[in-house]
Design a protein around this motif. Structure first.
Motif, short mmCIF file in Angstrom:
data_model
loop_
_atom_site.label_atom_id
_atom_site.label_comp_id
_atom_site.label_asym_id
_atom_site.label_seq_id
_atom_site.Cartn_x
_atom_site.Cartn_y
_atom_site.Cartn_z
N SER A 145 27.77 12.02 31.80
CA SER A 145 26.41 12.40 31.41
C SER A 145 25.36 11.55 32.13
O SER A 145 24.30 12.06 32.52
N ASP A 146 25.66 10.26 32.33
CA ASP A 146 24.73 9.40 33.07
C ASP A 146 24.62 9.84 34.52
O ASP A 146 23.53 9.79 35.12
N TRP A 148 25.08 12.94 35.68
CA TRP A 148 24.29 14.17 35.74
C TRP A 148 22.81 13.89 35.56
O TRP A 148 21.95 14.52 36.19
N SER A 149 22.48 12.94 34.70
CA SER A 149 21.07 12.60 34.49
C SER A 149 20.47 11.99 35.75
O SER A 149 19.33 12.29 36.13
N LEU A 155 24.44 19.90 33.42
CA LEU A 155 25.73 19.40 32.92
C LEU A 155 26.79 20.50 32.98
O LEU A 155 26.58 21.61 32.50
#
Length: 233
Positions: A145-146, A148-149, A155
Motif C-alpha cells: 500500500s505504501d 502504491w501511494s 491499488l
C-alpha cells in the motif's frame, strides 16, 4: 548484479508460457500514466526495495588463480543483498489479470532459487545459490500500500517477490610469484673499492623450486676429507 537478477526473472517467467501467449514482461514503475498507455496483457515486475543482508557478510580474502595455478588476485567475500519486487498483472478485464497473476504465482512458488542455467554475468561466475521467496512473510520492506501511494497508482492485487543475490567484490591484483632468490651484494672495505657484483642465493640448475621454494632442503655434495696436521711418520 541487479540487471542480472532482472534477466533471470524475465527468463523464468517467459519460460512459463507467458511469452508464447503474447504477454509482455516489463520492469517499469506501474504509475497511473504508465497504466494508461498499456494496450496489451503485461506482467510488471517492479523493483522497489534493496537491502543488504548483514548477517551473511563475510571477512577475509579469497585467492584467484590463473590457468597455471598461480595467485593473480585476491578478492573479498561477496556481499548479499535482498531485492524486493512488486509483481502485478495488467489486462483489459480483472478476470484476465487474475489468470495471469495465478500463472505467475504458480511459476515462482515452484522454485526456491533462480535456475543456474538462467544466471548470467557475475552471478554465473560466482556459482552461488540465488534464493527466491514469493509471497512470503517477514519481509523487511515497505508495504504494498505504501508503494502504491508513492507511485500515485491504483491499488491492484500483487505478489511480493524477494531475491537474495550476491554482489561480487572487486578483485585486487596480487604481486607476481617470486622466481629468483635473494641477491646478496657486499661493499668494499675502502672508500674507493667497488662493491661486489653480488651473489644470488638460489640453487643452480634447479628449474622447479618445489613446494617449499628455494629455501627447502636440497641434496648437498659430500664434504671433502680433511687433511691431518703434523708430520707423517
Amino acid at each position: 548484479m541487479i540487471h542480472e537478477v532482472d534477466e533471470a526473472l524475465r527468463a523464468l517467467l517467459a519460460g512459463s508460457g507467458l511469452e508464447a501467449s503474447g504477454v509482455e514482461v516489463v520492469f517499469d514503475a506501474p504509475t497511473r500514466e504508465w497504466a494508461a498507455r498499456r494496450n496489451a496483457p503485461t506482467v510488471c515486475v517492479f523493483l522497489y526495495h534493496i537491502q543488504e543482508d548483514a548477517s551473511r557478510r563475510g571477512s577475509g580474502a579469497g585467492e584467484v588463480h590463473d590457468a597455471e595455478g598461480y595467485v593473480v588476485a585476491r578478492r573479498t567475500p561477496p556481499r548479499w543483498f535482498e531485492l524486493t519486487y512488486l509483481v502485478t498483472a495488467w489486462a483489459s478485464r480483472p478476470q484476465d489479470e487474475h489468470r495471469l497473476l495465478s500463472q505467475v504465482l504458480g511459476t515462482l512458488v515452484s522454485t526456491d532459487a533462480l535456475p543456474e542455467d538462467m544466471l548470467t554475468g557475475s552471478l554465473a561466475e560466482l556459482g552461488l545459490t540465488v534464493s527466491l521467496d514469493t509471497a512470503g512473510g517477514g519481509v523487511d520492506a515497505p508495504s504494498a500500500s505504501d508503494v502504491w501511494s508513492a507511485l500515485d497508482g491504483e491499488l491492484k492485487p500483487s505478489l511480493g517477490v524477494r531475491v537474495c543475490a550476491p554482489l561480487a567484490a572487486v578483485a585486487r591484483p596480487a604481486a607476481p610469484p617470486v622466481t629468483e632468490g635473494l641477491l646478496v651484494r657486499t661493499g668494499g672495505l675502502g672508500p674507493e673499492e667497488e662493491p661486489s657484483p653480488g651473489r644470488r642465493l638460489r640453487y643452480e640448475e634447479v628449474g622447479d623450486p618445489g613446494s617449499q621454494g628455494f629455501a627447502g632442503p636440497r641434496a648437498r655434495p659430500a664434504v671433502p676429507a680433511r687433511r691431518r696436521r703434523g708430520r707423517q711418520a
